[in-house]
Design a protein around this motif. Sequence first.
Motif, PDB file in Angstrom:
ATOM      1  N   LEU A  15       0.638  -0.878  -0.075  1.00 50.35           N
ATOM      2  CA  LEU A  15       0.439  -0.228  -0.475  1.00 50.35           C
ATOM      3  C   LEU A  15       0.585   1.180   0.232  1.00 50.35           C
ATOM      4  N   ARG A  16       2.164   1.616   0.850  1.00 47.22           N
ATOM      5  CA  ARG A  16       2.181   2.301   0.818  1.00 47.22           C
ATOM      6  C   ARG A  16       3.944   2.826  -0.635  1.00 47.22           C
ATOM      7  N   ALA A  17       3.859   1.693  -1.267  1.00 49.01           N
ATOM      8  CA  ALA A  17       4.316   1.816  -2.189  1.00 49.01           C
ATOM      9  C   ALA A  17       3.356   1.973  -3.923  1.00 49.01           C
ATOM     10  N   GLY A  18       2.034   2.098  -3.366  1.00 51.61           N
ATOM     11  CA  GLY A  18       0.999   2.413  -4.540  1.00 51.61           C
ATOM     12  C   GLY A  18       0.706   1.209  -4.990  1.00 51.61           C
ATOM     13  N   GLY A  19       0.823  -0.086  -4.673  1.00 49.14           N
ATOM     14  CA  GLY A  19       0.125  -0.935  -4.794  1.00 49.14           C
ATOM     15  C   GLY A  19      -0.935  -0.823  -4.630  1.00 49.14           C
ATOM     16  N   LEU A  20      -1.757  -2.551  -4.728  1.00 53.85           N
ATOM     17  CA  LEU A  20      -3.193  -2.944  -4.548  1.00 53.85           C
ATOM     18  C   LEU A  20      -2.918  -4.483  -4.050  1.00 53.85           C
ATOM     19  N   VAL A  21      -3.697  -4.013  -2.990  1.00 54.33           N
ATOM     20  CA  VAL A  21      -3.691  -5.164  -1.730  1.00 54.33           C
ATOM     21  C   VAL A  21      -5.616  -5.732  -1.862  1.00 54.33           C
ATOM     22  N   ALA A  22      -5.839  -6.991  -2.119  1.00 55.67           N
ATOM     23  CA  ALA A  22      -6.480  -7.437  -1.743  1.00 55.67           C
ATOM     24  C   ALA A  22      -7.061  -7.677   0.056  1.00 55.67           C
ATOM     25  N   LEU A  23      -7.701  -7.342   0.504  1.00 48.80           N
ATOM     26  CA  LEU A  23      -8.215  -7.183   2.024  1.00 48.80           C
ATOM     27  C   LEU A  23      -9.719  -8.437   1.798  1.00 48.80           C
ATOM     28  N   PRO A  24      -9.721  -9.026   2.836  1.00 46.50           N
ATOM     29  CA  PRO A  24     -11.042  -9.209   3.796  1.00 46.50           C
ATOM     30  C   PRO A  24     -11.194  -8.835   5.145  1.00 46.50           C
ATOM     31  N   PRO A 144     -16.877 -10.914  -4.122  1.00 49.27           N
ATOM     32  CA  PRO A 144     -16.255 -11.652  -3.849  1.00 49.27           C
ATOM     33  C   PRO A 144     -16.367 -11.902  -2.509  1.00 49.27           C
ATOM     34  N   THR A 145     -16.153 -13.161  -2.311  1.00 49.21           N
ATOM     35  CA  THR A 145     -16.117 -13.886   0.086  1.00 49.21           C
ATOM     36  C   THR A 145     -15.055 -14.541   0.126  1.00 49.21           C
ATOM     37  N   THR A 146     -13.941 -15.466  -0.675  1.00 49.87           N
ATOM     38  CA  THR A 146     -13.327 -15.268  -0.755  1.00 49.87           C
ATOM     39  C   THR A 146     -11.819 -14.956  -1.374  1.00 49.87           C
ATOM     40  N   ASP A 159      -2.025  -6.827  -6.780  1.00 45.98           N
ATOM     41  CA  ASP A 159      -0.528  -6.581  -6.493  1.00 45.98           C
ATOM     42  C   ASP A 159      -0.200  -8.188  -5.240  1.00 45.98           C
ATOM     43  N   PHE A 160      -1.270  -7.967  -4.319  1.00 40.37           N
ATOM     44  CA  PHE A 160      -1.275  -8.912  -2.951  1.00 40.37           C
ATOM     45  C   PHE A 160      -2.618  -9.323  -2.027  1.00 40.37           C
ATOM     46  N   VAL A 161      -2.509 -10.872  -2.587  1.00 38.54           N
ATOM     47  CA  VAL A 161      -3.817 -10.895  -1.506  1.00 38.54           C
ATOM     48  C   VAL A 161      -3.640 -11.621  -0.152  1.00 38.54           C
ATOM     49  N   LEU A 162      -4.663 -10.963   1.022  1.00 43.86           N
ATOM     50  CA  LEU A 162      -4.567 -11.283   2.162  1.00 43.86           C
ATOM     51  C   LEU A 162      -6.120 -12.071   1.958  1.00 43.86           C
ATOM     52  N   ASP A 163      -5.239 -13.101   2.750  1.00 48.44           N
ATOM     53  CA  ASP A 163      -5.854 -14.571   3.272  1.00 48.44           C
ATOM     54  C   ASP A 163      -6.968 -14.174   4.719  1.00 48.44           C
ATOM     55  N   GLY A 164      -8.295 -13.686   4.401  1.00 51.80           N
ATOM     56  CA  GLY A 164      -9.152 -13.855   5.934  1.00 51.80           C
ATOM     57  C   GLY A 164     -10.628 -15.157   6.003  1.00 51.80           C
ATOM     58  N   GLY A 165      -9.962 -15.906   5.365  1.00 54.68           N
ATOM     59  CA  GLY A 165     -10.992 -16.470   5.206  1.00 54.68           C
ATOM     60  C   GLY A 165     -12.353 -15.882   4.397  1.00 54.68           C
ATOM     61  N   ARG A 166     -13.466 -16.995   5.063  1.00 60.84           N
ATOM     62  CA  ARG A 166     -14.808 -16.542   4.024  1.00 60.84           C
ATOM     63  C   ARG A 166     -15.582 -15.011   5.070  1.00 60.84           C
ATOM     64  N   CYS A 167     -16.086 -14.168   4.420  1.00 63.24           N
ATOM     65  CA  CYS A 167     -16.145 -13.217   5.127  1.00 63.24           C
ATOM     66  C   CYS A 167     -17.615 -13.729   5.666  1.00 63.24           C
TER      67      CYS A 167
END
Length: 325
Positions: A15-24, A144-146, A159-167
């Motif tokens: 995020l600090r570098a200006g990228g995109l992160v998928a977050l739960p 998306p819910t997973t 750029d990066f996907v954080l896996d937090g399980g099913r919403c």
Amino acid sequence: MNAGTHDIEKAAGVLRAGGLVALPTETVYGLGADAENPEAVSRIFQVKGRPPSHPLIVHIGGSEQLDDWVREVPATARLLAEHFWPGPLTLVLRRGRRVPLEATGGLETVAVRVPDHPVALSLLAAFGGGVTAPSANRFGQVSPTTAEDVRAELGDAVDFVLDGGRCEVGVESTIVDVTSEIPTILRPGGVTREDLEEVLGHPIDVPSASQVRVPGQHPSHYAPRARVVLVEAEEVAAEAARAQASGHQVGVLLPAALTDADVKAHTVVTVPGSMSDYARRLYGFLREFDERGCDLVIASLPAEAGLGLAIANRLRRAAGPRTVV
């Protein structure tokens, strides 16, 4: 598999570098960018194929940060934040200087919320700023819910996907406009109208149209590739049989009170009797119809009370302007 400390620190660096992160979050997975970086925010629109006039939600780490992001916080907004944050409630307020117009679709209002998910909150704490995060899917399609849903839909565009399980909630946050003396629900969601009315002490309106642009209000939204058709509950079986006979590969969202014994369709899913379970699984059902090759989905609307209001809203948006075969 839930994200650990190393993953969260890596995501904060992206995020600090200006990228995109998928977050739960507790609602759906979001496609996140640094809320104060106009270039990163603009990339969200490019990846999603989202019109730049559609505002984004700024996610913050706690209600104590609200004053940093908005121009003023009315008493009603503080009351709702106190009762429902962290949680699936988004408040629309006057934009503060930290929020670029790219994040608001050019509006002088901004939508803000505190997500109720440990991974999202840990990321916000590690990052130390606000994160704009619409749902992590192509514009207008099923949220998306997973983490697997995100990877299947967006692939290397994230750029990066954080896996937090099913919403846990499964439908997006409720959006409430608190820029005037009379708050209104602009999008039904995970906090029910009844819950809001109990805290406010008076009825709250859900207008069919609003001059305030908010996420999820496109005529066709939350939609699978299959066309969604809405009928009365007692007509579901007959409508499915007619469509199947005419050559469609039909999927059916069957009301819990009915049985699938006499339903002629390619794929039949009986919806849960619990509205919270239905909301949690709704988008998974719609994705399943696509995965099984359905080109038409027959559904009926639940009673529009509690979370049924949010489910009905999502099904209407998925159906779009046309609702008959």
